[in-house]
Enzyme design. Sequence first.
Site, PDB file in Angstrom:
ATOM      1  N   TYR A 168       0.849  -1.195   0.000  1.00 33.44           N
ATOM      2  CA  TYR A 168       0.000   0.000   0.000  1.00 33.44           C
ATOM      3  C   TYR A 168       0.884   1.244   0.000  1.00 33.44           C
ATOM      4  CZ  TYR A 168      -5.023   0.043   0.226  1.00 33.44           C
ATOM      5  OH  TYR A 168      -6.341   0.052  -0.120  1.00 33.44           O
ATOM      6  N   LYS A 190      -3.194  -0.074 -25.062  1.00 33.46           N
ATOM      7  CA  LYS A 190      -3.670  -0.166 -26.447  1.00 33.46           C
ATOM      8  C   LYS A 190      -2.452  -0.178 -27.374  1.00 33.46           C
ATOM      9  CE  LYS A 190      -8.209   1.798 -25.417  1.00 33.46           C
ATOM     10  NZ  LYS A 190      -8.226   2.639 -24.222  1.00 33.46           N
ATOM     11  N   ASP A 207      -7.056  13.249 -25.242  1.00 39.11           N
ATOM     12  CA  ASP A 207      -7.117  11.861 -24.775  1.00 39.11           C
ATOM     13  C   ASP A 207      -6.547  11.022 -25.914  1.00 39.11           C
ATOM     14  OD1 ASP A 207      -7.785   9.251 -24.254  1.00 39.11           O
ATOM     15  OD2 ASP A 207      -9.808   9.690 -23.537  1.00 39.11           O
ATOM     16  N   THR A 228      -4.403   5.684 -21.983  1.00 39.49           N
ATOM     17  CA  THR A 228      -4.262   4.366 -21.381  1.00 39.49           C
ATOM     18  C   THR A 228      -2.906   3.820 -21.809  1.00 39.49           C
ATOM     19  OG1 THR A 228      -5.387   3.405 -23.275  1.00 39.49           O
ATOM     20  CG2 THR A 228      -6.718   3.802 -21.310  1.00 39.49           C
ATOM     21  N   ARG A 283      -2.785  -2.900 -18.380  1.00 40.34           N
ATOM     22  CA  ARG A 283      -3.938  -2.003 -18.242  1.00 40.34           C
ATOM     23  C   ARG A 283      -3.563  -0.912 -17.240  1.00 40.34           C
ATOM     24  NH1 ARG A 283      -7.702  -4.570 -21.096  1.00 40.34           N
ATOM     25  NH2 ARG A 283      -9.099  -2.816 -20.848  1.00 40.34           N
ATOM     26  N   GLU A 300      -0.427   4.884  -0.473  1.00 37.67           N
ATOM     27  CA  GLU A 300      -1.217   6.100  -0.736  1.00 37.67           C
ATOM     28  C   GLU A 300      -0.327   7.334  -0.670  1.00 37.67           C
ATOM     29  OE1 GLU A 300      -4.722   6.441   1.655  1.00 37.67           O
ATOM     30  OE2 GLU A 300      -5.576   4.610   0.839  1.00 37.67           O
TER      31      GLU A 300
HETATM   32  N1  DSN Z   1     -13.232   0.642 -24.635  1.00 38.46           N
HETATM   33  C1  DSN Z   1     -12.122   1.283 -25.284  1.00 38.46           C
HETATM   34  C2  DSN Z   1     -12.170   1.103 -26.765  1.00 38.46           C
HETATM   35  O1  DSN Z   1     -12.437  -0.011 -27.161  1.00 38.46           O
HETATM   36  O2  DSN Z   1     -11.921   2.019 -27.530  1.00 38.46           O
HETATM   37  C3  DSN Z   1     -12.023   2.684 -24.932  1.00 38.46           C
HETATM   38  O3  DSN Z   1     -12.147   2.823 -23.553  1.00 38.46           O
END
Ligand code: DSN
Length: 435
Positions: free
Chosen positions: A57, A242, A213, A239, A248, A59
């Site tokens: 932990y 991707k 974003d 994120t 993640r 924080e």
């Molecule tokens: N769910 C993602 C996507 O497939 O683009 C975005 O959060």
Amino acid sequence: MKRAIKYPNLEKTDPEIAELNLLEEDRQFWYADFIASENYASPAVREAGSSVATNKYSEGYPGARYYKGSDAAIDPVEILAQKRALKLFGLDENIWGSNVQAASGSEANLAVYGALLKAKGHANGEDTALGMRLDFGGHLTHGFHVSFSGKLFHFEQYGLDEKGYINYAEVEQLAEKFKPKLIVCGASAYSRVVDFEKFGKIAKKHSALLMADIAHIAGLIAGGTHPSPFPHCDIVTTTTHKTLRGPRGALIFARKDIKHGEKTIFQLINSGVFPGLQGGPHNQQTMAIAVCLREANAPQFRSYAKKVIKNANTLCENLKKYGFDIISGGTDNHLMLVDLRPFTVNGEDASEWLHQAGIVVNKNAIPNDPLPPQKASGIRLGTPAVTTRGMGVTEMRQFAKWIHGAINNPSEENLKRIKNQVKALCKKFPPPGFE
Ligand code: DSN
């Protein structure tokens, strides 16, 4: 399939979960993944993500934790992740700060809104933000009415022009009319280059903060195949799982030289993540994010990013030859949005048939979709995952043929025939670490 990934303890302790894990491993091996937001993390990223850091932990932030015991490794890991994030995008530490704690993209966006915007019903009047409409390719968290973003904050939404490109004139008109505090750009199902410079000019003219974003295109930006948002934006969220090919998780970048009241927007956003939104960070994820950022800084990643785009372009052009309509007529990035109406099939049925043929995609709304989102008139296809497997343009031509074959003749026999061919191809291109 010979098992390359070993889970001896899981098998002993929880055979039920171990079996489900193997089923997922099998699925990932034998199916061709064309979901634009998915990818295969490297074995090193996965190892870091399952490390003992999960036990801690912490924080707070490095050097200012609420729990002792972070100085040995947890602080250095988080500092390394922050520095690697800045380095990957060529950012000066004196001007930009990075936060690596948000659990995912939605939380990253919520933390920014919570830090910078007065919510609906605020005693001093609510702030307005602009975001792209979900059904035009934007994301749920860019102000869609059923998401926290649209429920808690006042968003006005822009869309696409008649050619399928972002309607910058509409952005300008909305900015003029609503004087937003924040403009959000970036998308989830948009196949063209986002003109961050144009957004930057609009934001500057109307004294709005600009947030990009880049969840979908972060790996392309890092790999030098999409223009960078950083020269034009004040805040950037992404994120890490991707095109960036990590675990993640999420990153938030904000400028250290822009004040909002007494504090800088970076300070406000850090407080927006913790304690504003989350408790302890997921340290094993931070560790895995640090590994992914190192991998993305390697020269091979630049060539990966180029191949992703080349594959998307090849797939797209070949689908067009088979009679598919592509929103905006093509792609500049890793994905394409296919309008299925010429084939009189909806996205739900098409994605099911493709799945039966071993090809995984998601149904997707198209601009001004006459169908509800549960059916949708389109499918979204992306090439990051198949490119990670080492597939190239020859395979993309083949997939265009199979996609057309499955949608044109969805008989059980035909789908099964295609599935066997897809499996044979997948066997030749194992995901990293599955060899
Ligand atoms: N769910 C993602 C996507 O497939 O683009 C975005 O959060």
